[in-house]
Design an enzyme around this catalytic site. Structure first.
Site, PDB file in Angstrom:
ATOM      1  N   TYR A 101       5.486  -2.418  10.485  1.00  0.00           N
ATOM      2  CA  TYR A 101       5.696  -1.064  10.993  1.00  0.00           C
ATOM      3  C   TYR A 101       6.136  -1.090  12.451  1.00  0.00           C
ATOM      4  CZ  TYR A 101       3.235   0.744   6.833  1.00  0.00           C
ATOM      5  OH  TYR A 101       2.850   1.052   5.553  1.00  0.00           O
ATOM      6  N   SER A 117      -2.912  -2.425  -1.354  1.00  0.00           N
ATOM      7  CA  SER A 117      -1.959  -1.324  -1.396  1.00  0.00           C
ATOM      8  C   SER A 117      -1.105  -1.548  -2.635  1.00  0.00           C
ATOM      9  CB  SER A 117      -1.087  -1.340  -0.130  1.00  0.00           C
ATOM     10  OG  SER A 117      -0.140  -0.314  -0.162  1.00  0.00           O
ATOM     11  N   GLN A 171      -5.055   1.749  -2.031  1.00  0.00           N
ATOM     12  CA  GLN A 171      -4.228   2.899  -1.691  1.00  0.00           C
ATOM     13  C   GLN A 171      -2.990   2.874  -2.570  1.00  0.00           C
ATOM     14  OE1 GLN A 171      -1.192   2.960   1.629  1.00  0.00           O
ATOM     15  NE2 GLN A 171      -2.820   1.810   2.685  1.00  0.00           N
TER      16      GLN A 171
END
Length: 322
Positions: free
Chosen positions: A60, A153, A173
């Protein structure tokens, strides 16, 4: 602000995802560049309004470093979930022990910390032969106190059924919204509840496409360093068409419907994205709390079933799985 408990820590119901806060000219294909000072002010704005849960990843851009700078003096007051296994959105996932160790060491450095709250495997293929060794390594770090919790994830909620055979994760998630209800299929939610797994929903507003502002757009244009520019325009128009149908079911904003829909299910946390203070304020407003009634959920489900019959297109440049 509502909170849930993981271990002994109280964690906010809303989690601020930081993909949109790491964009810079050198690294990240997210939602475009964002000034370091602005990004850090948004992190503090979220914290000052009750959010102590932040989701990040080494891919990110500068997000981890910005989190580390903002919360270095109050590290014990925030819960940071990061991810391992993805080295670049343009390269294959790498769950080798060597790479995982490297990424953990780098995240600890970036975050200005001595430990990691939650390390999540980044959308692994359950068939990946490296996973067992990697999970054993992470579990060792957990016993050493370097990692508090281990999660995953998911690229598809159905993957949990196979992945749980390798390890009973603390949290998962996955995508979940009005037009992505895969989490509710094949009794996955019941299995997660039985296993005692915390469930974090992402893409509540589907990359900002499920918003009033987007539905009003006559032209759909994204900047080159905005990841949405890589999506096939037919998929975006398909989303817009069906979300418009759901919008007409009530007088409330589509954002309000999206949040209430997710709150209608047994989720531990909702991961939100933001590039302005207003995005954060709108997400955590009291109006978004509560559930939809069964009648409206049934109407949304009928639209979702019709949408599901259409071919689901992928981004022009998807994350490589293998």
């Amino acid at each position: 602000m509502k909170y849930f408990t993981l271990g002994k820590q109280q964690i906010s119901k809303y989690c601020l995802g930081t993909w949109s806060l790491g964009g810079d000219k050198n690294h990240n294909l997210s939602y475009g560049d964002i000034n370091k000072n602005k990004a850090e002010k948004l992190l503090m704005h979220a914290f000052n309004n009750g959010i102590n849960f932040f989701d990040t990843a080494n891919v990110y851009g500068s997000a981890e470093k910005r989190l580390g700078h903002v919360f270095r003096d109050i590290r014990n007051k925030v819960f940071i979930a990061n991810k391992v296994g993805c080295v670049s959105f343009k390269k294959k996932l790498d769950f080798s022990k060597k790479n995982i160790k490297k990424q953990i060491d780098q995240s600890i450095k970036n975050l200005n910390t001595e430990y990691l709250d939650l390390v999540q495997l980044y959308t692994p293929d359950p068939k990946d032969q490296n996973l067992r060794e990697t999970i054993n390594f992470l579990n060792k770090k957990k016993k050493e106190g370097i990692i508090k919790f281990i999660g995953v994830s998911l690229r598809d909620p159905i993957d949990y059924i196979k992945l749980r055979e390798l390890y009973r994760f603390d949290a998962i998630q996955c995508n979940f919204n009005i037009l992505d209800q895969r989490l509710l299929s094949q009794n996955i939610m019941k299995l997660l509840k039985r296993d005692g797994v915390k469930v974090f929903a992402r893409t509540i507003l589907n990359f900002g496409i499920f918003t009033e502002n987007f539905l009003k757009r006559k032209k759909i244009i994204f900047k080159k360093n905005d990841h949405r520019s890589k999506w096939n325009i037919k998929q975006i128009l398909l989303w817009k068409n069906y979300v418009t149908k759901i919008r007409k079911l009530s007088n409330r904003s589509i954002e309000n419907t999206c949040y209430k829909f997710c709150n209608s299910f047994d989720l531990s946390s909702l991961i939100i994205g933001a590039t302005t203070k207003n995005h954060i304020d709108e997400a955590i407003t009291f109006n978004n709390k509560g559930r939809l009634n069964k009648n409206e959920i049934n109407k949304i489900n009928r639209i979702y079933k019709d949408y599901s019959k259409n071919f689901i297109l992928k981004p022009k440049i998807p994350i490589k799985i293998s």
